[in-house]
Enzyme design. Structure first.
Site, PDB file in Angstrom:
ATOM      1  CG  ASP A   7       4.802  67.726  64.399  1.00  0.00           C
ATOM      2  OD1 ASP A   7       5.390  68.293  63.454  1.00  0.00           O
ATOM      3  OD2 ASP A   7       5.342  66.858  65.104  1.00  0.00           O
ATOM      4  CD  GLU A   9       7.512  63.225  64.678  1.00  0.00           C
ATOM      5  OE1 GLU A   9       8.495  63.040  63.927  1.00  0.00           O
ATOM      6  OE2 GLU A   9       7.394  64.225  65.405  1.00  0.00           O
ATOM      7  CD  GLU A  52      19.623  57.355  58.535  1.00  0.00           C
ATOM      8  OE1 GLU A  52      18.562  56.709  58.341  1.00  0.00           O
ATOM      9  OE2 GLU A  52      20.693  57.095  57.972  1.00  0.00           O
ATOM     10  CG  HIS A 154      11.291  65.554  66.912  1.00  0.00           C
ATOM     11  ND1 HIS A 154      11.105  66.526  65.955  1.00  0.00           N
ATOM     12  CD2 HIS A 154      12.495  65.810  67.474  1.00  0.00           C
ATOM     13  CE1 HIS A 154      12.150  67.329  65.936  1.00  0.00           C
ATOM     14  NE2 HIS A 154      13.016  66.904  66.855  1.00  0.00           N
ATOM     15  CG  ASP A 159       7.210  67.868  68.534  1.00  0.00           C
ATOM     16  OD1 ASP A 159       7.535  67.832  69.735  1.00  0.00           O
ATOM     17  OD2 ASP A 159       7.947  67.439  67.625  1.00  0.00           O
TER      18      ASP A 159
END
Length: 235
Positions: A7, A9, A52, A154, A159
């Site tokens: 995963d 980010e 965001e 997250h 994750d």
């Protein structure tokens, strides 16, 4: 088989707009078992993170100021995933960012993720197994009874660990056989070998029908044959 559950980010949602990876988290599976081998790194994206995105993963610009840039970790990352099957939820998103980052590193020689790995998209898999239902990671955890209560934001490594559990449940269910019903002191299952009974013990007693019982049975078969025209028990 070696699989890497992965995963990332990022600073935003589109690498074509200059967004970058800021965290990579990977856990290794070999023959469907977690090995404990991981790859986890925070990366200085050399640009600002959109607000965001910060609200999703909680990683701030200030936190990343002293972290390495992607070019500094590219070789180690490529070596870790090379030759494995990547297991990713919504793979086009992460692979798109990875390819964008690899393109920026001259020493990678233009290599793409597909040149080093195969990719399995668990979101596509979940949509096929559970059509018409929510198939994000939280929904899958709820569906398969996986505890993700510690997932407030997250995070790439967290994750990927959760996704590994989801993937194993989606593709095979229970991964350890435990018939003992016992637990460890920490609440986890204690797997014990199956105990087999000595075949010489507790032999079943065979009770055979008496002559009178056999005669009654034949009378019943005669009745069945008379009513139905045939009796399968006698064929």
């Amino acid at each position: 088989m070696r699989q890497i559950v992965l995963d990332t980010e990022t600073t935003g949602i589109d690498p074509r707009q200059g967004h970058r990876i800021i965290e990579i988290g990977c856990v290794e599976l070999v023959n469907r078992r977690l090995t404990g081998n991981t790859f986890h790194v925070y990366i200085n994206p050399q640009r600002l993170i959109e607000q965001e995105a910060i609200e999703v993963h909680g990683i701030t610009n200030e936190y990343l100021l002293d972290k390495p840039v992607f070019a500094d970790i590219a070789a180690d990352f490529a070596q870790f995933i090379n030759g494995a099957q990547l297991v990713i939820h919504n793979a086009p998103f992460d692979v798109g960012f990875m390819d964008h980052e690899f393109d920026r590193v001259a020493s990678m020689g233009g290599k793409k993720t597909a040149d080093m790995c195969t990719v399995l998209d668990t979101l596509e898999m979940a949509r096929q197994i559970h059509p018409g239902q929510k198939n994000n990671l939280d929904a899958l955890c709820k569906r398969y009874g996986i505890d993700n209560s510690h997932r407030e934001l997250h995070g790439a490594l967290l994750d990927s660990e959760i996704l590994a559990d989801v993937y194993l449940m989606m593709t095979g269910g229970q991964t350890a056989l435990n018939l003992s019903g016992k637990s460890n002191s920490d609440g986890g299952s204690q797997v014990e070998p199956i105990r087999r009974l000595d075949p010489s013990l507790n032999q079943l007693k065979v009770l055979r029908a008496t002559a009178d019982e056999l005669a009654e049975h034949e009378k019943r078969l005669d009745l069945v044959a008379k009513e139905g025209g045939s009796c399968l028990w006698r064929e």
